[in-house]
Design an enzyme around this catalytic site. Structure first.
Site, PDB file in Angstrom:
ATOM      1  N   GLY A   1       0.849  -1.192   0.000  1.00  0.00           N
ATOM      2  CA  GLY A   1       0.000   0.000   0.000  1.00  0.00           C
ATOM      3  C   GLY A   1       0.881   1.237   0.000  1.00  0.00           C
ATOM      4  O   GLY A   1       2.074   1.162  -0.322  1.00  0.00           O
TER       5      GLY A   1
ATOM      6  N   GLY B   1       3.996   0.680   2.344  1.00  0.00           N
ATOM      7  CA  GLY B   1       4.907  -0.373   1.894  1.00  0.00           C
ATOM      8  C   GLY B   1       5.566  -0.040   0.570  1.00  0.00           C
ATOM      9  O   GLY B   1       6.802  -0.153   0.426  1.00  0.00           O
TER      10      GLY B   1
ATOM     11  N   HIS C   1     -16.961   5.102  10.432  1.00  0.00           N
ATOM     12  CA  HIS C   1     -17.253   6.202   9.505  1.00  0.00           C
ATOM     13  C   HIS C   1     -18.764   6.381   9.381  1.00  0.00           C
ATOM     14  O   HIS C   1     -19.477   5.422   9.134  1.00  0.00           O
ATOM     15  CB  HIS C   1     -16.636   5.879   8.147  1.00  0.00           C
ATOM     16  CG  HIS C   1     -16.497   7.084   7.265  1.00  0.00           C
ATOM     17  ND1 HIS C   1     -17.590   7.737   6.745  1.00  0.00           N
ATOM     18  CD2 HIS C   1     -15.410   7.757   6.828  1.00  0.00           C
ATOM     19  CE1 HIS C   1     -17.151   8.761   6.012  1.00  0.00           C
ATOM     20  NE2 HIS C   1     -15.846   8.795   6.047  1.00  0.00           N
TER      21      HIS C   1
ATOM     22  N   ARG D   1     -16.474  12.617  12.731  1.00  0.00           N
ATOM     23  CA  ARG D   1     -16.916  11.259  12.419  1.00  0.00           C
ATOM     24  C   ARG D   1     -17.440  10.496  13.635  1.00  0.00           C
ATOM     25  O   ARG D   1     -18.504   9.897  13.588  1.00  0.00           O
ATOM     26  CB  ARG D   1     -15.754  10.475  11.804  1.00  0.00           C
ATOM     27  CG  ARG D   1     -15.412  10.946  10.408  1.00  0.00           C
ATOM     28  CD  ARG D   1     -14.238  10.196   9.835  1.00  0.00           C
ATOM     29  NE  ARG D   1     -13.983  10.649   8.463  1.00  0.00           N
ATOM     30  CZ  ARG D   1     -12.966  10.245   7.717  1.00  0.00           C
ATOM     31  NH1 ARG D   1     -12.101   9.372   8.203  1.00  0.00           N
ATOM     32  NH2 ARG D   1     -12.811  10.700   6.500  1.00  0.00           N
TER      33      ARG D   1
ATOM     34  N   GLU E   1      -1.081   2.275   8.495  1.00  0.00           N
ATOM     35  CA  GLU E   1      -2.181   1.966   9.407  1.00  0.00           C
ATOM     36  C   GLU E   1      -1.809   0.848  10.383  1.00  0.00           C
ATOM     37  O   GLU E   1      -2.391   0.741  11.459  1.00  0.00           O
ATOM     38  CB  GLU E   1      -3.443   1.579   8.604  1.00  0.00           C
ATOM     39  CG  GLU E   1      -4.709   1.505   9.454  1.00  0.00           C
ATOM     40  CD  GLU E   1      -5.952   1.104   8.666  1.00  0.00           C
ATOM     41  OE1 GLU E   1      -5.909   1.097   7.424  1.00  0.00           O
ATOM     42  OE2 GLU E   1      -6.979   0.791   9.308  1.00  0.00           O
TER      43      GLU E   1
ATOM     44  N   LEU F   1      -3.563   8.949   4.287  1.00  0.00           N
ATOM     45  CA  LEU F   1      -2.659   8.920   3.138  1.00  0.00           C
ATOM     46  C   LEU F   1      -1.358   9.616   3.500  1.00  0.00           C
ATOM     47  O   LEU F   1      -0.264   9.171   3.171  1.00  0.00           O
ATOM     48  CB  LEU F   1      -3.317   9.605   1.940  1.00  0.00           C
ATOM     49  CG  LEU F   1      -4.655   9.025   1.498  1.00  0.00           C
ATOM     50  CD1 LEU F   1      -5.197   9.777   0.285  1.00  0.00           C
ATOM     51  CD2 LEU F   1      -4.518   7.553   1.154  1.00  0.00           C
TER      52      LEU F   1
END
Lengths: 256, 223, 636
Positions: free
Chosen positions: C43, C46, C267, C331, C425, C441
């Site tokens: 991701g 990585g 969420h 949220r 994460e 991100l």
């Protein structure tokens, strides 16, 4: 949200492995119209597992149409009959009670079948590795706003970059050509100023690799564009053709 | 020149060869049609035109030789592409959904091309051989009568018209496809190119096919 | 007891990272290729780590269970990425991004890490632009920004609604370049099943080749895990089908402490469950709440169609409870309010759903404006539900989305096992108890591009780890263990399918360890999970065999780990006697129903040390707030 279930007959391609002969197996099931087609296959697999039968191997991951993992040919069309969606976004309400649905894997020499509906699309990675990048090292870059890029160019590059690498273009093309996929990447970088230094080297390397891997040629049927879940335009192919000619004409490189 | 050979034998290069030769043939058809349409001027005009071509025979021969070369490239490359493209999908789909995502004329270029090719052989035998290789009427420069005689045959005319329709399919896809291959696909001009291709195709099909129809239905002359 | 040394550099917060970069040891460029580094996961974290380490000259082996590195779930992130560029001239700064993130995380994050994150955020944008990421631009050709929740400045960069995709493809392309250069070797379709630790130091991994079933051994001087979060413990979440906790869980069982597992983000705007066959819950972008109004009926068990419910019988509960932030409340708060409505039996037609209504916005702005703003989202909603959101309100409900908790890491992103680094994460480090939008991100790329390339070098040059060959007995022992587990799973031949058990686990987790937790429920659920775990090992049916593609076996292995992690999640929730961010204990709330932190007792990171299955020891890393003062979040 309808309560009524659809009774369907599924004809699913089963193939034990790359070197086995495959054929269609028939399954009958009732499915909620609110399910996606992959959820229907989950249901089917759960039933098969309960009967100690091997479930149908198929791939999926994000199930929201962005990762590009899923990809089935449904009644002859990659990602099914609804335009601009991936397989995971196809919901059963688009089918009618009593329908027979044929589910096949993507078929192409460059995408060998692994098992049942799973195919090996690593050829795409091999193409990207030959030039689908801009050669910058981490850290050695100018400020993000150092080079202004017009909004139109940025949006056009984005439209090309939106490719999810699912391979539906190859599956849809009667020649199993990968031109739409390759041209989308070539175009993204050909449009942006950052991509200019390697522009001609890139297109030659990527086309060469694509040809080596056994994809067919483009014959401009535009089936790829019609089946692309992201609606990537064949204009990208035109742009790649143009860049390829220019690369051949303009550069002095006689190797690639 | 190895780079040129490898460039032209790449997937894009082969398409380029198809497009260039195709455009040449498209241009040739225009001249051919103009020549044919002189038939509507009556036997005298047509015969004079053909006769005059005889005067510049060496030039015509060179052009013919080039044309043959173009045809050979177009056909050879086309068949090669078709064969290689077949190999790119060794096992086909059981259910074929291609009618839902593409135009039939684009998928059947090899079929329309092959039929047009067979027609071309017959066509060359009927006219080119007759005109050039000692047909008694040709000796007397009665070319118009050779044509009229051939088209008085229902079967030949029928075949001709069918071939022209298939040529139309071939041209309609081929015209815009060539521009796409050259990379001239653009939101502004490409729709125009597509329309132009359609108009060109219609003119060609109607123009060529009108002649056998004329001879079958409206030509009262005695042959 | 583990000694938790966060290794936070001394000095003022602004200088910590700069000084630390200077003080870290360096590896001679000629020696870098002699070091093998294993990266698991491709991701954002990585792929960016693999690319950057490859560029430096290390010998990188990167592993993914996907067919291609580009499929990692970072690709699904929609909204954007934060950076403190202050291109808007609206008062943003590194310090403000740092402050917003600490506050948004409900004061449960480590200050020094967060500051570094904010500090490198600008470089990330520059890096991505140079890679050819087509960020949205303004007419003048400069980068565009949008606003996001939890901040009063516009600092979010985006590429349509596909920012994650574009950033991932950027990192993937950078990695591909190294693959072509030969510094990175990609191992696709490999699932890491265990970590090899020799003499207390991470030395390699063991994974299953998902095509052949072979158990393969790989050794390295350092191991980086960037394998994402564990939201799929709830079965239904916004995560991808294959997201799993196996890599970090196995590392945890080998000695890496697991920090703050109870911090899970739910969420608020996801699609509701349609039925038993549901496989995941697609996310609808948070941006919809800019114009949509959230409501339910004022009456219990109201079965009327939405358009039949008159205005005066509608309860716009967010606007009512939080007049300042209204429908744009954070949220955690919005999610909890939706749950309250459902618990009060006022969910849409009795279901777990609330309305997100654009009627008033359409009336005010016209359908065209709404179409322009949210056209693609409305289309997506229509595709999935078959309903037209221009005519009837959308149905939404909260769903598990992101996990702030993860393996404990120090300032260098090294876990409690030397040589084992955790990025993205998968670690716990930067978001505290609640993550702000567009920050995931940022963190993934910060770790991969700008932190690990330095700290890995420091470890290699400082600790001088040696390479252990893969025929070492520890490798063989672990491989044998994996093979035994596989045989065991295949031999149970019970009556329940893997998914069936996973769904049951998901129900327990959602009901008792979801949006609102209480002591009684947590105590119950710990028992239920234990029981379910026993049931799994006695009664699961894993079809097929081990030397072939076997997706059933893959899922079973992942579920086995979820059945252990689920318990730890509940244990952590039970121990944390306060409410903060994504962790809400109903016993600890204000009179108005807001989260009530207990700073005196719980201003620490809970790092759990694995003892045996179902048994952990708690270690505490106290959190010190030297720059941001602890305060109560208020969105009224």
């Amino acid at each position: 949200m309808a309560e009524k279930k659809l009774n369907l007959t599924l004809k699913i391609w089963r193939q034990a492995g790359p070197n086995f002969v495959g054929n269609f197996a028939e399954y009958k099931l009732a499915v909620s119209p609110d399910s996606s087609i992959l959820e229907m296959l989950d249901d089917l697999n759960n039933d098969l597992e309960n009967k100690n039968l091997e479930p149908v191997a198929f791939e999926s991951d994000c199930r929201e149409g962005i990762c590009g993992t899923c990809g089935l040919v449904i009644n002859g069309q990659p990602h099914g009959p609804i335009p601009k969606i991936a397989t995971c976004q196809l919901h059963m309400r688009h089918f009618n009670d009593g329908d027979t649905i044929w589910i096949e894997p993507f078929r192409a020499k460059a995408f060998p079948i692994i098992k049942d509906l799973m195919v090996d699309r690593s050829a795409f990675d091999r193409i990207q590795e030959t030039g689908g990048f801009i050669s910058v090292n981490t850290g050695s870059v100018p400020d993000g706003n150092a080079i202004p890029i017009s909004k139109d160019i940025a949006s056009e590059a984005m439209d090309s970059a939106t490719c999810i690498g699912c391979g539906a273009c190859v599956a849809a093309c009667k020649n199993a050509s990968a031109m739409l996929f390759v041209s989308a990447k070539v175009s993204q970088f050909a449009l942006l100023p950052q991509g200019q230094p390697e522009r001609y080297q890139r297109v030659q390397a990527m086309v060469k690799k694509m040809d080596e891997l056994g994809f067919g040629s483009c014959s401009n049927t535009y089936a790829c564009e019609a089946e692309c879940p992201k609606g990537i335009s064949v204009k990208n192919i035109a742009r790649m053709n143009r860049d390829y000619f220019m690369a051949k004409v303009k550069t002095e490189n006689v190797e690639s | 020149m190895g780079w040129l050979y490898s460039a032209l034998s790449s997937s894009i290069g082969k398409k380029f060869v198809m497009a260039v030769t195709g455009i040449c043939l498209i241009l040739f058809l225009i001249i051919h049609l103009i020549n044919n349409l002189t038939m509507y001027g009556g036997p005298e005009l047509f015969n004079t035109v053909v006769k005059n071509l005889d005067i510049i025979k060496p030039i015509v021969r060179v052009i013919e030789a080039v044309l043959v070369l173009i045809f050979v490239f177009h056909i050879f490359n086309g068949v090669k592409l078709w064969y290689e493209n077949k190999k790119a999908r060794p096992i086909g789909y059981t259910v074929n959904g291609s009618s839902k995502n593409s135009d039939i004329t684009s998928r059947t270029m090899i079929v329309s091309g092959s039929i047009v090719f067979i027609f071309l052989i017959i066509h060359l035998k009927t006219f080119w051989v007759s005109f050039n290789l000692g047909h008694p009427l040709a000796e007397e420069h009665q070319y118009y009568e050779i044509v009229a005689s051939a088209f008085s045959n229902w079967i030949y005319s029928g075949l001709y018209i069918v071939a022209m329709v298939l040529l139309g399919f071939h041209l309609n896809h081929g015209f815009q496809s060539a521009f796409q291959t050259f990379g001239w696909n653009n939101n502004k001009y490409f729709p125009l190119i597509k329309k132009l291709g359609l108009i060109y195709t219609l003119i060609m099909v109607i123009g060529f096919a009108s002649i056998p129809i004329y001879f079958l239905f409206f030509y009262g002359g005695n042959v | 007891m583990i000694k938790l040394d966060a290794k936070i550099p001394s000095g003022p917060i602004q200088d910590k990272w700069t000084n630390h970069k200077f003080n870290m040891k360096l590896v001679n460029p000629a020696n870098k290729r002699k070091y093998d580094i294993i990266v698991v996961g491709t991701g954002l974290a990585g792929a960016s780590a693999a690319a950057s380490l490859g560029e430096l000259g290390y010998n990188v082996k990167v592993f993914t269970f996907h067919d291609s590195a580009r499929r990692a779930h970072s690709i699904a992130a929609q909204g954007g990425i934060n950076a403190a560029k202050n291109y808007r001239n609206d008062g943003d700064s590194v310090y403000r991004l740092f402050y917003d993130t600490v506050k948004g995380g409900d004061f449960r994050a480590r200050e020094a890490n967060v500051y570094r994150l904010a500090e490198v955020s600008d470089n990330i944008i520059d890096q991505c632009v140079a890679q050819g990421v087509p960020f949205a631009r303004e007419y003048g050709g400069l980068l565009d920004n949008r606003s996001f929740g939890g901040a009063l400045v516009s600092r979010t960069f985006y590429a349509k609604g596909q920012t994650g995709q574009q950033l991932l493809l950027g990192a993937y392309s950078a990695m591909n370049r190294q693959v072509a250069n030969g510094t990175v070797k990609l191992y696709a379709r490999r699932e890491m099943l265990d970590l090899v630790v020799v003499d207390g130091v991470a030395k390699g991994i063991v994974c299953r080749n998902l095509l052949t079933g072979e158990i393969e051994k790989y050794s390295g001087h350092a191991v980086i895990l960037a394998t994402g979060g564990y939201s799929n413990v709830f079965f239904l979440s916004t995560n991808a089908m294959n997201c799993n906790t196996t890599a970090i869980w196995r590392a945890h069982k080998r000695g890496a402490a697991f920090a703050n597992p109870c911090y899970t983000q739910i969420h608020p705007t996801c699609l509701p469950v349609h039925g038993e066959g549901q496989s995941k819950l697609p996310l609808m972008s948070e941006s919809l709440r800019n114009d949509g109004r959230i409501w339910v009926s004022k009456n219990k068990n109201d079965m009327r169609a939405p358009n039949d419910i008159p205005e005066e019988e509608r309860d716009y509960y967010l606007e009512r409870k939080y007049p300042t932030y209204g429908n744009l409340s954070p949220r955690d708060i919005s999610s909890r309010a939706a749950k309250e409505a459902f618990d009060d039996r006022r969910g849409v037609q009795g279901k777990e759903a609330v309305y997100l209504d654009f009627r008033d916005a359409i009336k005010r702005l016209g359908e065209n404006v709404i179409r322009e703003r949210y056209g693609n989202l409305f289309e997506m909603y229509g595709t999935i539900t078959g309903e037209n959101p221009y005519k009837t309100p959308m149905l939404i409900y909260p769903a598990p989305h992101y996990t702030m908790g993860g393996l404990w890491v120090d300032y260098n992103l090294m876990s409690t096992i030397p040589g084992l680094f955790i990025a993205g994460e998968a670690n716990f480090s930067d978001h505290g108890a609640n993550r702000l939008g567009a920050s995931a991100l940022m963190q993934g790329l910060a770790d991969g591009y700008f932190v690990l390339p330095y700290t890995i070098g420091n470890y290699l040059a400082g600790d001088k780890p040696t390479l252990v060959k893969t025929d070492h007995e520890e490798f063989n022992k672990i491989k044998k263990g994996i093979e035994d587990q596989t045989s065991k799973l295949l031999s149970i031949k019970g009556k329940r399918t893997v998914d069936d058990i996973h769904k049951e686990l998901g129900r327990y987790m959602w009901n008792k360890v979801g949006m609102a937790r209480n002591e009684k429920g947590l105590k119950e659920v710990i028992g239920e999970i234990k029981e379910l775990r026993n049931e799994f090992w006695k009664n699961v049916n894993v079809v097929g065999n081990s030397n072939d593609v076997n997706q059933c076996l893959e899922r079973a292995g992942r579920l086995a780990d979820y059945l252990e992690l689920g318990e730890l999640l509940a244990v952590d929730s039970l121990h944390r006697n306060e409410s903060c961010g994504g962790h809400f204990r109903v016993e600890y709330q204000t009179e108005e129903g807001e989260a009530l932190r207990n700073d005196d007792e719980f201003t620490y990171v809970a790092a759990w040390e694995f003892k045996e299955v179902g048994k952990w020891e708690l270690n505490k890393e106290p959190l010190e707030f030297e720059n941001v003062h602890l305060a109560t979040r208020s969105y009224k």
